[in-house]
Every structure is written in structure tokens, then in C-alpha cells.
Scaffold this active site. Structure first.
Site, PDB file in Angstrom:
ATOM      1  CE  LYS A  81       1.291  -1.072 -13.755  1.00 56.26           C
ATOM      2  NZ  LYS A  81       1.024   0.450 -13.179  1.00 56.26           N
ATOM      3  N   GLY A 183       0.385   4.630   3.684  1.00 57.45           N
ATOM      4  CA  GLY A 183       1.773   4.613   2.766  1.00 57.45           C
ATOM      5  C   GLY A 183       1.496   6.594   2.551  1.00 57.45           C
ATOM      6  N   GLY A 185       4.590   8.264   0.324  1.00 52.34           N
ATOM      7  CA  GLY A 185       5.084   8.440  -0.578  1.00 52.34           C
ATOM      8  C   GLY A 185       4.965   9.617  -1.647  1.00 52.34           C
TER       9      GLY A 185
END
Length: 354
Positions: A81, A183, A185
Site C-alpha cells: 500500500k 459512504g 462514493g
């Protein structure tokens, strides 16, 4: 920033690279947790952190989560990551993306990047001009795998929610099932649309309240304030924003028998999965249910490296295996009395040789 090996979330990571490019203003962290199964793969997050130690915590936790996610998804990839530390204005320039691409390239394939929070498909195109160790790039034709991983993540979560409803509520359909989504999105919005199409009842929330309200109007649901969604009485609470929301206070507020959503690192700390189980709440381990995106970008990357076409049907086939993995975890949890998060961790650790 304290030494990363003293952080509570340091887990014998193979690589933690601090990147600073004075000319472009780039500050970033690249972490590879494990390459036991292949190169560390995971997206890049562009976020403003109040403290640098918060960015380090994110990089360490998210890269470990990617090791587990890729292993449980059956991918020949390790876990990695990256986080880019944005300023308060979230200033992002072509020069910063170029410097980040150079940093990935210098690692020689130890880390393969893609989109995550705050990073777009166009940003990945810019990064790809400096390195080939990148995925999530635009594709031509509806039958080619790759591109924005968000819709694939959403589809996997949708499959997982249906599996959770079947396991916990004994229902073969989500018709009439009340799902509160935190959320809205790319991922949360995609989950909402898929659920609405199958007749679910929706309550939506987002820090961008106008976005949640507009989507609720579109889908025939309702919206609530961000600080209210975790207290909504519902059948499924689906967190699809940022992580660490399931702490003592958050778990205490829940009024739902199921938690199943795509946010990474939903459990604030070890032991919070047991607190959910003690309340009789079925938990879908985040890195299992939200693996759709990495399945897509990993298949895209692997096909590209081998010079082969990548059929989207192969991605869909792998997405359809997510419910079976969740069922295996829940059945072992029911049999052993060990919470699902711990069961999943043990399975993943075995796969990566830890």
C-alpha cells in the site's frame, strides 16, 4: 514521525519506504507487508493526515490488510500500500504524480500500485508514464478487465451482503431488507444502486450530505446525517468510507444484526471483532468482502505482464467466489466460537506463511 518498527501496527513488514521529493513537494510512504505469494499489490491513498504518524499507521495497516486480502482472494500477489500525504487543500500536481511514479519504479517491481481513496484513473495514467508497475488503467471494450476498480469492489460487496443476509437472516433475497450505507462514493454508491435494483430499503449517509441526499432521491431511499448512520435501526450496516469506525463507542451504537461493507480496517483494534460477536452481530471481514477491486486490477496487471488478453468474465467468476469464502469463515466461527475476523486472519496468515 517515530521509527516505523516501534508502531503497534508494524507486523514484520518487508519494506517501509519513506519518499520525499522536495522539488515537487511529494511526501509519501510505500509499505510492503509480504511478498510470499508475489509482488506487493495495493492502491495508493491520497489523503490529508493531521499527524504524520497517522499516515504511517494507515500504510502499515492497509498493506497488511492487502496481504490478507490478496491471499484470501486466491491471487498470486503479496500485500502493499502507498499513502501520499496531501496538504489541507489536497493539492495534487502532475509533478507530484511523476515523482511518485519514479519512486514506485525504483522499487523494481516489489510494489504494484493502483487507485485508492483520492486517486483517480487519470492519476494512474500519469503514474504509468513513469513506471510499468501500475494497474487500474483505462481499458477499451466492455469485455476487457481493468480500469476503475470501484465498480468491481461494489459488486463483490453486493454479493457479500446477500451472503450475510442468507446466513444471518435466512433470506435468499435482499428485497425489503433495510441496509444503512455509510459512504456514497464510487464503492458505496455502487453498492446502493445494486441493492436498490434488487428491492432493498436504503438509508444513505456521506460526509458530502448533498451527494447522499441526491442518491437517496434517485433510488427511493432516505438520507441521514453522517453522525447518525451508525445508530439507524436496520438489517445491515454497510460501512463504505474510511476505517477504524468499529471501536467501543461505534459498536455500542449499532442497531443492526449484520455489518458488511467495503471500508478497509473497519475494526479499530484487535478485540473489536469479539465485541461484535458478543452482541450477536455477524461481521463480514472487510478484506474478504471488498476484494473485488484488487481482483480486477491484479488480473489486469498479470495479463499485461504476460502479454495476454484479460477477459472480464474471469474477473466476474472470481467475484462470485466471495460469498463462498465468507460462508466458510462464518461456518468455522459458528463451530469454534472464534469471531469471524480472527478466523479470517488465521486463514490468511496460513496462506502467506506466517
Amino acid at each position: 514521525m517515530t521509527a516505523f518498527w516501534t508502531e503497534a501496527d508494524y507486523d514484520d513488514h518487508e519494506l517501509v519506504q519513506l519518499v520525499h521529493d522536495r522539488k515537487s513537494g511529494l511526501s509519501a510512504i510505500i509499505a510492503v507487508h509480504s511478498s510470499h505469494l508475489g509482488p506487493g499489490a495495493g492502491g495508493t491513498r491520497f489523503w490529508h493526515y493531521a499527524e504524520p504518524k497517522d499516515a504511517m499507521r494507515d500504510a502499515l495497516r492497509l498493506s497488511r490488510g492487502m496481504s490478507y486480502k490478496n491471499a484470501m482472494a486466491g491471487l498470486p500477489m503479496g500485500g502493499g500500500k502507498a499513502v501520499i500525504l496531501a496538504d489541507k487543500d489536497r493539492t495534487k500536481t502532475p509533478e507530484m504524480l511523476a515523482a511518485f511514479g519514479d519512486a514506485v519504479e525504483r522499487l523494481g517491481g516489489q510494489y504494484v500500485t493502483a487507485e485508492d481513496v483520492g486517486i483517480s484513473e487519470a492519476d494512474m495514467v500519469a503514474v504509468s508514464e513513469r513506471t510499468g508497475f501500475v494497474s487500474g488503467l483505462p481499458v477499451e471494450g466492455k469485455d476487457a478487465a481493468g480500469g476503475d476498480p470501484g465498480p468491481f469492489t461494489a459488486m463483490g460487496i453486493f454479493h457479500g451482503i446477500k451472503a450475510a443476509v442468507r446466513h444471518k437472516l435466512g433470506k435468499d433475497s435482499v428485497k425489503g431488507v433495510h441496509v444503512a450505507i455509510q459512504g456514497t462514493g464510487s464503492v458505496g454508491g455502487g453498492v446502493a444502486r445494486l441493492l436498490a435494483k434488487d428491492g432493498a430499503k436504503l438509508t444513505l449517509s456521506d460526509i458530502h450530505e448533498d451527494r447522499a441526499a441526491a442518491l437517496a432521491d434517485e433510488l427511493g431511499g432516505k438520507s441521514v446525517a453522517p453522525d447518525a448512520v451508525m445508530s439507524v435501526a436496520c438489517d445491515v450496516f454497510s460501512p463504505n468510507a474510511l476505517g477504524a469506525i468499529l471501536d467501543d463507542e461505534g459498536i455500542g451504537r449499532l442497531d443492526a444484526p449484520i455489518v458488511a461493507g467495503g471500508a478497509n480496517n473497519q475494526l479499530a483494534r484487535a478485540g473489536h471483532g469479539e465485541k461484535l460477536a458478543a452482541r450477536g452481530i455477524l461481521y463480514a471481514p472487510d478484506y474478504v468482502i471488498n476484494a473485488g477491486g484488487i481482483i480486477s486490477v491484479a488480473m489486469e496487471y498479470l495479463c499485461k505482464r504476460h502479454g495476454e488478453p484479460c477477459d472480464i468474465n474471469e474477473v466476474r467468476k472470481r467475484l462470485a467466489q466471495i460469498p463462498g469464502r465468507l460462508d466458510e469463515i462464518w461456518q468455522e466461527s459458528d463451530r469454534s466460537g472464534v469471531s469471524p475476523d480472527v478466523v479470517a486472519d488465521r486463514m490468511a496468515q496460513k496462506l502467506i506463511g506466517r
